[in-house]
Scaffold this motif. Structure first.
Motif, PDB file in Angstrom:
ATOM      1  N   GLN A  48      33.464  47.661  99.591  1.00 33.58           N
ATOM      2  CA  GLN A  48      34.336  46.747 100.339  1.00 33.58           C
ATOM      3  C   GLN A  48      33.555  45.678 101.116  1.00 33.58           C
ATOM      4  O   GLN A  48      33.927  45.293 102.230  1.00 33.58           O
ATOM      5  CB  GLN A  48      35.225  47.537 101.308  1.00 33.58           C
ATOM      6  CG  GLN A  48      36.124  48.566 100.643  1.00 33.58           C
ATOM      7  CD  GLN A  48      37.375  47.959 100.028  1.00 33.58           C
ATOM      8  OE1 GLN A  48      38.243  47.479 100.744  1.00 33.58           O
ATOM      9  NE2 GLN A  48      37.465  47.977  98.719  1.00 33.58           N
ATOM     10  N   PHE A 107      35.823  42.679  90.177  1.00 32.90           N
ATOM     11  CA  PHE A 107      36.724  42.989  91.292  1.00 32.90           C
ATOM     12  C   PHE A 107      37.957  42.093  91.269  1.00 32.90           C
ATOM     13  O   PHE A 107      39.083  42.559  91.506  1.00 32.90           O
ATOM     14  CB  PHE A 107      35.970  42.825  92.606  1.00 32.90           C
ATOM     15  CG  PHE A 107      36.785  43.145  93.831  1.00 32.90           C
ATOM     16  CD1 PHE A 107      37.324  44.406  94.009  1.00 32.90           C
ATOM     17  CD2 PHE A 107      37.015  42.186  94.806  1.00 32.90           C
ATOM     18  CE1 PHE A 107      38.077  44.715  95.136  1.00 32.90           C
ATOM     19  CE2 PHE A 107      37.764  42.472  95.927  1.00 32.90           C
ATOM     20  CZ  PHE A 107      38.296  43.740  96.095  1.00 32.90           C
ATOM     21  N   HIS A 126      30.286  50.403  93.408  1.00 33.68           N
ATOM     22  CA  HIS A 126      30.669  49.012  93.216  1.00 33.68           C
ATOM     23  C   HIS A 126      30.673  48.300  94.571  1.00 33.68           C
ATOM     24  O   HIS A 126      31.323  48.760  95.516  1.00 33.68           O
ATOM     25  CB  HIS A 126      32.063  48.933  92.586  1.00 33.68           C
ATOM     26  CG  HIS A 126      32.371  47.614  91.963  1.00 33.68           C
ATOM     27  ND1 HIS A 126      32.568  46.469  92.707  1.00 33.68           N
ATOM     28  CD2 HIS A 126      32.514  47.242  90.655  1.00 33.68           C
ATOM     29  CE1 HIS A 126      32.825  45.453  91.899  1.00 33.68           C
ATOM     30  NE2 HIS A 126      32.795  45.892  90.647  1.00 33.68           N
ATOM     31  N   TYR A 165      40.238  43.331  88.726  1.00 29.73           N
ATOM     32  CA  TYR A 165      40.863  44.555  89.222  1.00 29.73           C
ATOM     33  C   TYR A 165      42.022  44.225  90.168  1.00 29.73           C
ATOM     34  O   TYR A 165      43.089  44.853  90.109  1.00 29.73           O
ATOM     35  CB  TYR A 165      39.823  45.412  89.926  1.00 29.73           C
ATOM     36  CG  TYR A 165      40.376  46.481  90.830  1.00 29.73           C
ATOM     37  CD1 TYR A 165      40.948  47.636  90.312  1.00 29.73           C
ATOM     38  CD2 TYR A 165      40.313  46.353  92.217  1.00 29.73           C
ATOM     39  CE1 TYR A 165      41.460  48.623  91.141  1.00 29.73           C
ATOM     40  CE2 TYR A 165      40.813  47.321  93.054  1.00 29.73           C
ATOM     41  CZ  TYR A 165      41.387  48.459  92.522  1.00 29.73           C
ATOM     42  OH  TYR A 165      41.894  49.433  93.333  1.00 29.73           O
ATOM     43  N   LEU A 166      41.845  43.205  91.018  1.00 27.18           N
ATOM     44  CA  LEU A 166      42.899  42.818  91.951  1.00 27.18           C
ATOM     45  C   LEU A 166      44.143  42.335  91.215  1.00 27.18           C
ATOM     46  O   LEU A 166      45.271  42.576  91.652  1.00 27.18           O
ATOM     47  CB  LEU A 166      42.388  41.723  92.899  1.00 27.18           C
ATOM     48  CG  LEU A 166      41.319  42.148  93.915  1.00 27.18           C
ATOM     49  CD1 LEU A 166      40.901  40.960  94.775  1.00 27.18           C
ATOM     50  CD2 LEU A 166      41.799  43.294  94.784  1.00 27.18           C
ATOM     51  N   TYR A 188      32.129  45.754  95.760  1.00 32.14           N
ATOM     52  CA  TYR A 188      33.397  45.244  96.262  1.00 32.14           C
ATOM     53  C   TYR A 188      34.507  46.288  96.181  1.00 32.14           C
ATOM     54  O   TYR A 188      35.174  46.569  97.173  1.00 32.14           O
ATOM     55  CB  TYR A 188      33.803  43.986  95.473  1.00 32.14           C
ATOM     56  CG  TYR A 188      32.788  42.882  95.603  1.00 32.14           C
ATOM     57  CD1 TYR A 188      32.667  42.144  96.769  1.00 32.14           C
ATOM     58  CD2 TYR A 188      31.911  42.593  94.553  1.00 32.14           C
ATOM     59  CE1 TYR A 188      31.718  41.147  96.907  1.00 32.14           C
ATOM     60  CE2 TYR A 188      30.954  41.591  94.675  1.00 32.14           C
ATOM     61  CZ  TYR A 188      30.864  40.873  95.853  1.00 32.14           C
ATOM     62  OH  TYR A 188      29.918  39.893  95.978  1.00 32.14           O
ATOM     63  N   LYS A 189      34.670  46.893  95.029  1.00 32.28           N
ATOM     64  CA  LYS A 189      35.764  47.835  94.840  1.00 32.28           C
ATOM     65  C   LYS A 189      35.599  49.079  95.713  1.00 32.28           C
ATOM     66  O   LYS A 189      36.575  49.609  96.256  1.00 32.28           O
ATOM     67  CB  LYS A 189      35.846  48.244  93.365  1.00 32.28           C
ATOM     68  CG  LYS A 189      37.063  49.083  93.021  1.00 32.28           C
ATOM     69  CD  LYS A 189      37.130  49.347  91.523  1.00 32.28           C
ATOM     70  CE  LYS A 189      38.348  50.177  91.166  1.00 32.28           C
ATOM     71  NZ  LYS A 189      38.438  50.440  89.706  1.00 32.28           N
TER      72      LYS A 189
END
Length: 235
Positions: free
Chosen positions: A174, A200, A168, A203-204, A170-171
């Motif tokens: 990063q 993402f 992923h 998820y946050l 972003y997850k």
């Protein structure tokens, strides 16, 4: 352990491990990146400060460049593009970033990023050191003060490898921590970054609500602290 300093028999830079494992990593590749033009920035402290420890390989740029980072990018199938300022420091310079910041910024932009962008027509610059990547990535904004702004994604070799192995963006990778834009690179790799970004952000919200999974177990802390409970080591 037990308050004593453990001195390892050998210290290995992560990029050296990545280089050795490049074949096995490529076996897990799910995204074709043969159309991506990549430039490499080798970190000074890796191959200039202790040159006898640097890894060279006759099969990688005929042994004329340090093999780490270039090796994994070649194994993944990217087009590794040489450029005239490959040997130059990123601008960090061990002290310039603190004492001569404008030198750092101008060096990073004009000696590295602009050359890679305009002469090598690079899609990405790959590094293998946090200081180098931060310097090349987060100083590009200052180029907007002039007539010719630069915008080139700067990623670690491990980040790029993770991307093309399906991680992923972003997850796991990063990429949201980067100041330079990565969206054009994601588009070229066929990654739907808008959908991934929405995932993402959702998820946050779960993390903020305390609903998340973690590989970290505080009971495995070596030192004592709040909530610490010693558990028997796994055989």
């Amino acid at each position: 352990m037990d308050g004593k300093l453990l001195i390892p028999e050998e210290v290995v830079h992560y990029s050296e491990w990545l280089h050795v494992m490049r074949g096995r990593i490529a076996e897990r590749q799910v995204i074709d990146c043969s159309h991506v033009r990549a430039t490499i920035h080798p970190a000074c402290h890796v191959y200039k400060m202790v040159p006898e420890d640097a890894i060279y390989d006759d099969g990688i740029l005929e042994g004329n460049r340090v093999a780490v980072s270039t090796g994994i990018m070649q194994a993944l199938g990217t087009q590794v593009i040489d450029y005239r300022t490959w040997y130059d420091c990123c601008g960090f310079g061990f002290r310039h970033i603190i004492s001569e910041r404008e030198f750092t910024r101008s060096f990073a932009i004009d000696r590295k990023i602009r050359v890679a962008q305009e002469e090598a027509r690079a899609d990405v610059m790959i590094g293998h050191d946090t200081g180098c990547i931060t310097t090349l990535d987060k100083n590009q904004w200052i180029s907007r003060a002039g007539d010719k702004p630069v915008d080139l994604p700067v990623l670690a070799d491990a980040q790029f490898a993770a991307l093309v192995c399906g991680a992923h963006p972003y997850k796991i990778v990063q990429s949201h921590w980067h100041a330079s834009s990565t969206e054009k690179l994601f588009d070229k790799l066929g990654i739907d970054w808008q959908a991934k970004k929405a995932e993402f952000e959702a998820y946050l919200k779960e993390v903020a609500a305390g609903k998340f999974e973690s590989l970290y177990d505080p009971r495995r802390m070596i030192t004592s602290g709040p909530g610490f409970k010693r558990i028997a080591p796994t055989p």
